[in-house]
Design a protein around this motif. Sequence first.
Motif, PDB file in Angstrom:
ATOM      1  N   ILE A   1      -6.428   2.092   9.344  1.00 43.20           N
ATOM      2  CA  ILE A   1      -7.532   2.028   8.383  1.00 43.20           C
ATOM      3  C   ILE A   1      -7.515   3.243   7.453  1.00 43.20           C
ATOM      4  O   ILE A   1      -7.577   3.065   6.183  1.00 43.20           O
ATOM      5  CB  ILE A   1      -8.962   1.900   9.118  1.00 43.20           C
ATOM      6  CG1 ILE A   1      -8.795   0.367   9.766  1.00 43.20           C
ATOM      7  CG2 ILE A   1     -10.079   2.104   7.856  1.00 43.20           C
ATOM      8  CD1 ILE A   1     -10.237   0.378  10.591  1.00 43.20           C
ATOM      9  N   PHE A   2      -7.466   4.435   8.108  1.00 42.69           N
ATOM     10  CA  PHE A   2      -7.545   5.669   7.176  1.00 42.69           C
ATOM     11  C   PHE A   2      -6.241   6.214   6.868  1.00 42.69           C
ATOM     12  O   PHE A   2      -6.201   7.457   6.253  1.00 42.69           O
ATOM     13  CB  PHE A   2      -8.252   6.635   7.986  1.00 42.69           C
ATOM     14  CG  PHE A   2      -9.688   6.256   8.224  1.00 42.69           C
ATOM     15  CD1 PHE A   2     -10.837   6.104   7.091  1.00 42.69           C
ATOM     16  CD2 PHE A   2     -10.098   5.891   9.552  1.00 42.69           C
ATOM     17  CE1 PHE A   2     -11.946   5.697   7.404  1.00 42.69           C
ATOM     18  CE2 PHE A   2     -11.500   5.432   9.732  1.00 42.69           C
ATOM     19  CZ  PHE A   2     -12.362   5.382   8.583  1.00 42.69           C
TER      20      PHE A   2
ATOM     21  N   VAL B   1      -8.706  -2.959   6.348  1.00 42.29           N
ATOM     22  CA  VAL B   1      -9.942  -2.716   7.262  1.00 42.29           C
ATOM     23  C   VAL B   1     -10.237  -3.881   8.113  1.00 42.29           C
ATOM     24  O   VAL B   1     -10.091  -3.614   9.397  1.00 42.29           O
ATOM     25  CB  VAL B   1     -11.097  -2.424   6.430  1.00 42.29           C
ATOM     26  CG1 VAL B   1     -12.473  -2.030   7.293  1.00 42.29           C
ATOM     27  CG2 VAL B   1     -10.839  -1.074   5.521  1.00 42.29           C
ATOM     28  N   ALA B   2     -10.466  -4.991   7.655  1.00 49.11           N
ATOM     29  CA  ALA B   2     -11.231  -6.143   8.469  1.00 49.11           C
ATOM     30  C   ALA B   2     -10.258  -6.643   9.836  1.00 49.11           C
ATOM     31  O   ALA B   2     -10.694  -6.560  10.960  1.00 49.11           O
ATOM     32  CB  ALA B   2     -11.386  -7.248   7.661  1.00 49.11           C
TER      33      ALA B   2
ATOM     34  N   ALA C   1       0.589   5.203  14.892  1.00 50.59           N
ATOM     35  CA  ALA C   1      -0.226   4.124  15.433  1.00 50.59           C
ATOM     36  C   ALA C   1       0.372   3.427  16.336  1.00 50.59           C
ATOM     37  O   ALA C   1       0.249   2.859  17.466  1.00 50.59           O
ATOM     38  CB  ALA C   1      -0.928   3.665  14.377  1.00 50.59           C
ATOM     39  N   ASN C   2       1.829   3.060  15.959  1.00 51.02           N
ATOM     40  CA  ASN C   2       2.548   2.196  16.934  1.00 51.02           C
ATOM     41  C   ASN C   2       3.272   2.903  17.956  1.00 51.02           C
ATOM     42  O   ASN C   2       3.679   2.240  18.913  1.00 51.02           O
ATOM     43  CB  ASN C   2       3.600   1.560  15.686  1.00 51.02           C
ATOM     44  CG  ASN C   2       3.241   0.209  15.304  1.00 51.02           C
ATOM     45  OD1 ASN C   2       2.486   0.193  14.600  1.00 51.02           O
ATOM     46  ND2 ASN C   2       3.899  -0.806  15.729  1.00 51.02           N
ATOM     47  N   LEU C   3       3.410   4.181  17.971  1.00 54.50           N
ATOM     48  CA  LEU C   3       3.746   4.966  18.981  1.00 54.50           C
ATOM     49  C   LEU C   3       2.686   4.605  20.152  1.00 54.50           C
ATOM     50  O   LEU C   3       2.909   4.362  21.396  1.00 54.50           O
ATOM     51  CB  LEU C   3       3.874   6.461  18.797  1.00 54.50           C
ATOM     52  CG  LEU C   3       5.044   7.015  17.902  1.00 54.50           C
ATOM     53  CD1 LEU C   3       4.783   8.251  17.660  1.00 54.50           C
ATOM     54  CD2 LEU C   3       6.248   6.798  18.699  1.00 54.50           C
TER      55      LEU C   3
ATOM     56  N   ASP D   1       0.645  -1.383   0.067  1.00 54.56           N
ATOM     57  CA  ASP D   1      -0.067  -0.114  -0.002  1.00 54.56           C
ATOM     58  C   ASP D   1       0.757   1.118   0.072  1.00 54.56           C
ATOM     59  O   ASP D   1       0.349   2.341  -0.575  1.00 54.56           O
ATOM     60  CB  ASP D   1      -0.942   0.228   1.057  1.00 54.56           C
ATOM     61  CG  ASP D   1      -2.025  -0.850   1.069  1.00 54.56           C
ATOM     62  OD1 ASP D   1      -1.983  -1.776   0.265  1.00 54.56           O
ATOM     63  OD2 ASP D   1      -2.951  -0.511   1.619  1.00 54.56           O
ATOM     64  N   PHE D   2       1.997   1.213   0.803  1.00 51.66           N
ATOM     65  CA  PHE D   2       2.825   2.506   0.515  1.00 51.66           C
ATOM     66  C   PHE D   2       4.175   2.342   0.324  1.00 51.66           C
ATOM     67  O   PHE D   2       4.783   3.266   0.173  1.00 51.66           O
ATOM     68  CB  PHE D   2       3.177   2.650   2.274  1.00 51.66           C
ATOM     69  CG  PHE D   2       1.997   2.709   3.226  1.00 51.66           C
ATOM     70  CD1 PHE D   2       1.025   4.098   3.047  1.00 51.66           C
ATOM     71  CD2 PHE D   2       1.386   1.725   3.960  1.00 51.66           C
ATOM     72  CE1 PHE D   2       0.047   4.261   3.679  1.00 51.66           C
ATOM     73  CE2 PHE D   2       0.147   1.840   4.639  1.00 51.66           C
ATOM     74  CZ  PHE D   2      -0.588   3.019   4.580  1.00 51.66           C
ATOM     75  N   ALA D   3       4.375   1.532  -0.634  1.00 52.13           N
ATOM     76  CA  ALA D   3       5.784   1.355  -1.576  1.00 52.13           C
ATOM     77  C   ALA D   3       6.967   1.571  -0.762  1.00 52.13           C
ATOM     78  O   ALA D   3       7.847   2.232  -1.380  1.00 52.13           O
ATOM     79  CB  ALA D   3       5.461   2.145  -2.799  1.00 52.13           C
TER      80      ALA D   3
END
Length: 444
Positions: A112-113, A184-185, A123-125, A57-59
């Motif tokens: 997700i966003f 997402v899931a 997020a991992n912080l 998704d982020f290459a």
Amino acid sequence: MPLPDTRLATDHMPHSAIQLGLRANLAQFVLLASITFGVGLVVGAERVVVPVLARQDFAVASFVATLAFIVSFGFVKAALNLIAGRLADQYGRKRLLIVGWLVAFPIPFLIIFAPSWGWIVAANLLLGVNQGLAWTMTVTSKIDLVGPRNRGFALGINEFSGYAGVSVGGFLSGLLGGIYGLRVAPFLFVLAVILVMTVASLLVHETLPYAHLETQARRPTLEQGESAPSHPRPRLAAIFALTTWGDRSLAAASQAGLIEKFTDTLAWGLFPLYFASHGLSPVSIGAVVGTYTGTWAILQIYTGHLTDRIGRKWPIVGGMWLAALGIALVAAGSALLWWLIGALLMGVGMALLYPTLLAVVSDVAAPQWRATSLGVYRLWRDSGYAFGALAIGVVADVFGLLTSFWFAATLMAVSGLIVALLMYETLPTRRTVHPVWEQDARLE
């Protein structure tokens, strides 16, 4: 109005009703183990999905950049381990446990966003804060409840529940990602776990009075009915120095804890990429990683109990060397069977060493500053995520992915040798060397 004395009551329970031991506190112990399982589910969901998202998704091309999410997680969790341990000795365990889960709520939404890889790192912080508070408080509370007799067994159960969660979370996230997509899931599942665990944390009792009770039990010279003398808690700097280098068993445990996280960083950050490059599906990747964490989780029930009988030192040494052998088999293998065998050996090694290192620190530290000493040890241990991600990432970028596997295996073998040469046996019934602090009145 004066604050209530937390040494004399817990959740409206009179002091006379407080008893140390697993059987006497089974309901609370099971509840805490369930919460530890939830902590594992959250981090396990990331283990399979996030490294693959980095490429798809982020290459993100660089291994160091890919592992940046583990670096952020590791440094934050390591720092929170130290802070949480000190705060837990001062203010209790339950409040910090609840805060740890409240901090986790933004994590699934950030992933997700996420419009960029930086959001995943952020997020991992928060995941590091969640782990540093929630896991630290559940393990400290279990140690408080059971007392010294079955400490290894209690830590084995704790780590079993946590890494069973990691294994199940990794497998379910791979399954959900393979069916519904990686983005997402899996993280809606994480959100549900966070909600349930927050509610469960509200039902936990404060366990700081149990640590005070154990302190009193270790002073048998008191007359019946006499209060235990008040001892000032040692300064943080003194406990930090003792745990890091002042006592040779604590020093050996701290370095081993840091290095063993290189193994976990490898399995978390690079195994999914390596196996995906060989054509494995998300479900198959989850199965291999789940073999590692699942073996680790299940065997800790037995290895923790075993070390209460045979001692701590040699299970740690054997575990470091077995994990090194497992990494070597993964690096040398070229088929799913070899990778599964390697993952299995890694899991056996981690099951031997992981709860036992915690037991070593718990054996040596005094009850009134044990949470702080555990926090120092876990500072070094979980900083291994960050140092491991940086070192392994650089080696992989410069010399190739497989070289980073051999690098981690070599470090594990050398660290095991350091434990063999430096650590004295800490199991109270087999100890022949007294901890440094027992000979130094400044720490008591």
